[in-house]
Motif scaffolding. Structure first.
Motif, PDB file in Angstrom:
ATOM      1  N   ALA A 156       0.906  -0.985  -0.020  1.00  0.00           N
ATOM      2  CA  ALA A 156      -0.115   0.010  -0.101  1.00  0.00           C
ATOM      3  C   ALA A 156       0.950   1.162   0.001  1.00  0.00           C
ATOM      4  N   GLY A 157       0.381   2.358  -0.655  1.00  0.00           N
ATOM      5  CA  GLY A 157       1.073   3.497  -0.808  1.00  0.00           C
ATOM      6  C   GLY A 157       1.454   4.254   0.767  1.00  0.00           C
ATOM      7  N   PRO A 158       2.405   4.759   0.946  1.00  0.00           N
ATOM      8  CA  PRO A 158       2.957   5.298   1.884  1.00  0.00           C
ATOM      9  C   PRO A 158       2.510   6.636   2.257  1.00  0.00           C
ATOM     10  N   SER A 159       1.671   6.755   3.343  1.00  0.00           N
ATOM     11  CA  SER A 159       1.137   8.202   3.396  1.00  0.00           C
ATOM     12  C   SER A 159       2.165   9.285   3.608  1.00  0.00           C
ATOM     13  N   GLY A 160       1.823  10.666   3.157  1.00  0.00           N
ATOM     14  CA  GLY A 160       2.791  11.757   3.374  1.00  0.00           C
ATOM     15  C   GLY A 160       3.903  11.912   2.547  1.00  0.00           C
ATOM     16  N   LEU A 161       4.046  10.860   1.543  1.00  0.00           N
ATOM     17  CA  LEU A 161       5.252  10.772   0.564  1.00  0.00           C
ATOM     18  C   LEU A 161       5.461  12.246  -0.090  1.00  0.00           C
ATOM     19  N   LEU A 162       4.167  12.372  -0.941  1.00  0.00           N
ATOM     20  CA  LEU A 162       4.108  13.403  -1.685  1.00  0.00           C
ATOM     21  C   LEU A 162       4.257  14.963  -1.059  1.00  0.00           C
ATOM     22  N   ARG A 193      17.689   1.859   3.062  1.00  0.00           N
ATOM     23  CA  ARG A 193      18.235   1.436   4.263  1.00  0.00           C
ATOM     24  C   ARG A 193      18.019   2.494   5.372  1.00  0.00           C
ATOM     25  N   ALA A 194      17.086   2.432   6.472  1.00  0.00           N
ATOM     26  CA  ALA A 194      17.091   3.767   7.345  1.00  0.00           C
ATOM     27  C   ALA A 194      18.736   4.063   8.087  1.00  0.00           C
ATOM     28  N   ASP A 195      19.437   2.820   8.079  1.00  0.00           N
ATOM     29  CA  ASP A 195      20.767   3.175   8.795  1.00  0.00           C
ATOM     30  C   ASP A 195      21.678   3.605   7.675  1.00  0.00           C
ATOM     31  N   GLY A 196      21.185   4.070   6.269  1.00  0.00           N
ATOM     32  CA  GLY A 196      22.081   4.535   5.401  1.00  0.00           C
ATOM     33  C   GLY A 196      23.278   3.514   4.809  1.00  0.00           C
ATOM     34  N   GLY A 197      22.777   2.180   4.983  1.00  0.00           N
ATOM     35  CA  GLY A 197      23.706   1.379   4.421  1.00  0.00           C
ATOM     36  C   GLY A 197      23.846   1.205   2.861  1.00  0.00           C
ATOM     37  N   THR A 198      22.551   1.314   2.377  1.00  0.00           N
ATOM     38  CA  THR A 198      22.466   1.274   0.817  1.00  0.00           C
ATOM     39  C   THR A 198      21.447   2.354   0.423  1.00  0.00           C
ATOM     40  N   PRO A 199      21.669   2.904  -0.850  1.00  0.00           N
ATOM     41  CA  PRO A 199      20.794   4.203  -1.072  1.00  0.00           C
ATOM     42  C   PRO A 199      19.534   3.394  -1.901  1.00  0.00           C
ATOM     43  N   GLY A 200      18.250   4.060  -2.019  1.00  0.00           N
ATOM     44  CA  GLY A 200      17.053   3.596  -2.291  1.00  0.00           C
ATOM     45  C   GLY A 200      16.966   4.382  -3.481  1.00  0.00           C
ATOM     46  N   LEU A 201      16.146   3.658  -4.431  1.00  0.00           N
ATOM     47  CA  LEU A 201      15.810   4.394  -5.671  1.00  0.00           C
ATOM     48  C   LEU A 201      14.006   4.505  -5.810  1.00  0.00           C
ATOM     49  N   ARG A 222      10.682  16.462   5.597  1.00  0.00           N
ATOM     50  CA  ARG A 222      10.522  16.347   6.793  1.00  0.00           C
ATOM     51  C   ARG A 222       9.342  15.670   7.039  1.00  0.00           C
ATOM     52  N   GLY A 223       9.099  14.642   7.742  1.00  0.00           N
ATOM     53  CA  GLY A 223       7.995  13.833   7.934  1.00  0.00           C
ATOM     54  C   GLY A 223       8.031  12.742   6.671  1.00  0.00           C
ATOM     55  N   GLY A 224       6.912  11.856   6.673  1.00  0.00           N
ATOM     56  CA  GLY A 224       6.653  11.053   5.599  1.00  0.00           C
ATOM     57  C   GLY A 224       7.480  10.104   5.340  1.00  0.00           C
ATOM     58  N   PRO A 225       7.207   8.862   4.711  1.00  0.00           N
ATOM     59  CA  PRO A 225       8.273   7.652   4.498  1.00  0.00           C
ATOM     60  C   PRO A 225       9.932   7.940   4.449  1.00  0.00           C
ATOM     61  N   LEU A 226      10.209   9.400   3.756  1.00  0.00           N
ATOM     62  CA  LEU A 226      11.848   9.489   3.721  1.00  0.00           C
ATOM     63  C   LEU A 226      12.230  10.474   4.491  1.00  0.00           C
ATOM     64  N   ASP A 227      11.479  10.560   5.978  1.00  0.00           N
ATOM     65  CA  ASP A 227      11.985  11.537   7.082  1.00  0.00           C
ATOM     66  C   ASP A 227      13.323  10.865   7.384  1.00  0.00           C
ATOM     67  N   GLY A 228      14.422  11.816   7.595  1.00  0.00           N
ATOM     68  CA  GLY A 228      15.953  11.321   7.871  1.00  0.00           C
ATOM     69  C   GLY A 228      16.643  10.870   6.843  1.00  0.00           C
ATOM     70  N   GLN A 229      15.862  10.959   5.503  1.00  0.00           N
ATOM     71  CA  GLN A 229      17.013  10.875   4.362  1.00  0.00           C
ATOM     72  C   GLN A 229      17.269  11.832   3.444  1.00  0.00           C
ATOM     73  N   THR A 230      18.412  11.893   2.785  1.00  0.00           N
ATOM     74  CA  THR A 230      18.713  13.042   1.813  1.00  0.00           C
ATOM     75  C   THR A 230      18.350  12.402   0.404  1.00  0.00           C
ATOM     76  N   VAL A 231      17.335  13.444  -0.184  1.00  0.00           N
ATOM     77  CA  VAL A 231      16.637  12.906  -1.511  1.00  0.00           C
ATOM     78  C   VAL A 231      17.730  13.682  -2.692  1.00  0.00           C
TER      79      VAL A 231
END
Ligand SMILES: Nc1ncnc2c1ncn2[C@@H]1O[C@H](COP(=O)(O)OP(=O)(O)O)[C@@H](O)[C@H]1O
Ligand SMILES: O=P(O)(O)O[C@H]1O[C@H](CO)[C@@H](O[C@H]2O[C@H](CO)[C@@H](O)[C@H](O)[C@H]2O)[C@H](O)[C@H]1O
Length: 499
Positions: free
Chosen positions: A23-29, A68-76, A132-141
């Protein structure tokens, strides 16, 4: 618009197995919107320059690689988003890429977003921001195309085709794509984005996308089927089948990217012409060969794809469409206003020929032919060979219009305009003389190969050159205002005034 389903991909290159969908993550957009509103208008390929982005709507989102939240691998993350903007001033008909409601428009863009905890220094220019917030909170996009790990993954998807949520990856059965090819993002000024893999393949990612097969996939495939070798044949591609929006029908698939052989060591006609001008050399031999190549491609398209005959109603319609484009461009670029009446004369002459019973054949054409779309492999004196690329057509025209058969002289007019540009930008002391010689050589080469000399139809050629110069005025006003004088000089000439 509600957020669309969020498709989770496998962590490894695709297999034939179906992919799981979550299911879609809320708050992404919501979390990405402020970052995109700032970043998107700065991109060369953003088509809505000069108008504020007032909001975004998600068409579909696909996780090509989980982060990965711990920054181990980048996401796409792969996204198709609509950027909502007010209609441009003087706008008469839409680009066909977007939705329109009242005075608002929304073009759909393809985004590939990388997500990492922190960006390593070489990726600093790719930064989009920190949601800020959403599923990518804490990540650098960031813009994923800068990241070799992520562009390698894209090639893997194309190498081993299959579906992933709304995305479908297709490989031409006859093509072989080796597993390890180092990627590099092209830095050239482009309307889209391209990644070169080991000097073997080039992947073009379309940025502003719309439902329907992109002619830059359709035409090179059709040409390959005819045996024409002047155009690199697609080896693989990918598309999206997004869900229906509201109660409407499901849209046709959007072509998103095409992988084709990279012509290593080639030089484009624009650079070649400028170098020749700088060296005070002769470009007529190259122009003649280019005319020959253009004719070969036209003949192959006429063989392999439907053609039609333009009679009075179609010719009048063609002239009326040109007139409408002129009025629309003049509303946006006031510098055109003084020349409107004289330029309309070129279109009236064309319509008059239609009324007098003249007919022309229409066929599929390149649609945006200029020196930058011609690549020379080898040296032009020593048996070099021209290839043509980028069959997308003029990016601002509606897709349906770009896919319609048109008189082939439209392409010839595009190339003739390009010689004018080269003479002006290359600072020739007698630009019109240089352009005139080069035009003559190109038309002669075209006539040699096709049996048809474009100069034998002066009204048809003038109307198309005028239409092209009007398009260029709009293009330069939007993208390169410093260059506006180049097509404006042609406008004055075509309007019959002294330059
Ligand atoms: N098959 C190819 N081989 C070598 N270079 C290519 C090839 N296709 C494209 N290029 C290079 O990439 C640039 C951009 O490609 P193009 O298809 O024109 O993209 P855009 O539509 O974004 O302008 C071209 O000007 C050319 O330099
Ligand atoms: O190559 P694209 O598909 O992105 O085409 C667009 O950009 C072109 C410029 O990069 C533009 O071409 C105009 O400028 C050229 C020189 O830079 C010149 O050779 C062409 O004749 C002139 O039209 C093209 O119009 C636009 O669609």
């Amino acid at each position: 618009m509600p957020e669309a389903p969020f498709s989770r991909g496998a962590q490894h290159p695709p297999t034939a197995a179906p992919f799981a969908t979550a299911a879609g993550p809320s708050g992404l957009l919501t979390s990405l919107a402020p970052l995109l509103a700032e970043w998107l208008p700065r991109q060369r390929w953003f088509a809505g320059k000069g108008r504020p982005v007032t909001g975004f709507a998600l068409v579909c989102v696909t996780e090509l690689l989980p982060w990965r939240a711990d920054g181990g691998t980048p996401g796409l993350l792969h996204l198709l988003v609509r950027a909502q903007q007010p209609e441009p001033p003087g706008h008469r008909h839409g680009s066909g890429c977007g939705h329109r409601r009242g005075a608002a428009a929304s073009d759909c863009y393809q985004l590939l977003l990388g997500a990492r905890r922190t960006l390593p220094p070489p990726l600093a220019p790719a930064l989009i921001g920190r949601p800020r917030g959403g599923p990518l909170d804490g990540q650098t996009v960031y813009e994923a195309l800068f990241d070799p790990r992520l562009t390698t993954l894209l090639l893997e998807r194309l190498r081993m085709p299959g579906r992933l949520g709304p995305l479908r990856f297709v490989r031409e059965p006859s093509s072989t794509i080796p597993p390890v090819l180092p990627p590099r993002l092209m830095t050239a000024e482009q309307s889209n984005s391209s990644v070169v893999y080991g000097d073997t393949f080039i992947l073009k990612l379309f940025r502003r996308v719309s439902p329907g097969t992109n002619p830059d996939l359709e035409l090179p495939r059709a040409l390959a089927r005819t045996g024409c070798t002047r155009v690199p044949a697609p080896a693989a591609w990918f598309e999206a089948e997004p869900p229906a929006e509201g109660a409407g029908p499901r849209p046709e698939p959007f072509t998103l990217g095409v992988l084709q052989p990279f012509l290593a060591g080639s030089r484009d006609g624009w650079q070649l012409a400028l170098d020749t001008l700088a060296a005070r050399g002769d470009f007529t031999g190259a122009a003649r060969a280019l005319g020959h190549a253009t004719a070969e491609v036209h003949l192959a398209m006429a063989r392999g794809l439907p053609t039609s005959v333009l009679r009075r109603p179609q010719i009048e319609h063609l002239a009326a469409a040109m007139s409408e484009r002129l009025d629309s461009a003049a509303a946006a670029v006031p510098a055109l206003q003084p020349y409107r009446t004289a330029l309309h004369g070129a279109y009236e002459d064309l319509a008059a020929l239609g009324r007098a019973g003249r007919t022309w054949t229409a066929q599929r054409i390149h649609g945006d032919l200029h020196l930058g779309q011609a690549l020379l492999t080898g040296s032009e004196g020593g048996g070099g060979r021209w290839s043509l690329i980028d069959f997308e057509g003029e990016p601002s025209r509606p897709l349906a219009e770009r896919r319609r058969p048109q008189p082939p002289v439209r392409d010839i007019a595009g190339m003739l305009r390009s010689f004018d540009y080269a003479a002006a930008v290359g600072c020739h002391e007698h630009p019109q003389e240089w352009a005139g010689r080069t035009r003559a050589a190109y038309c002669a080469g075209y006539a040699d190969a096709s049996g048809t000399d474009p100069r034998d139809e002066p009204e048809l050629l003038r109307a198309h050159e005028t239409d092209k110069a009007v398009y260029e005025v709009l293009y330069e006003a939007r993208h390169r205002p410093d260059w506006l004088s180049v097509p404006m000089t042609a406008i004055r000439r075509l309007a019959g005034l002294r330059t």
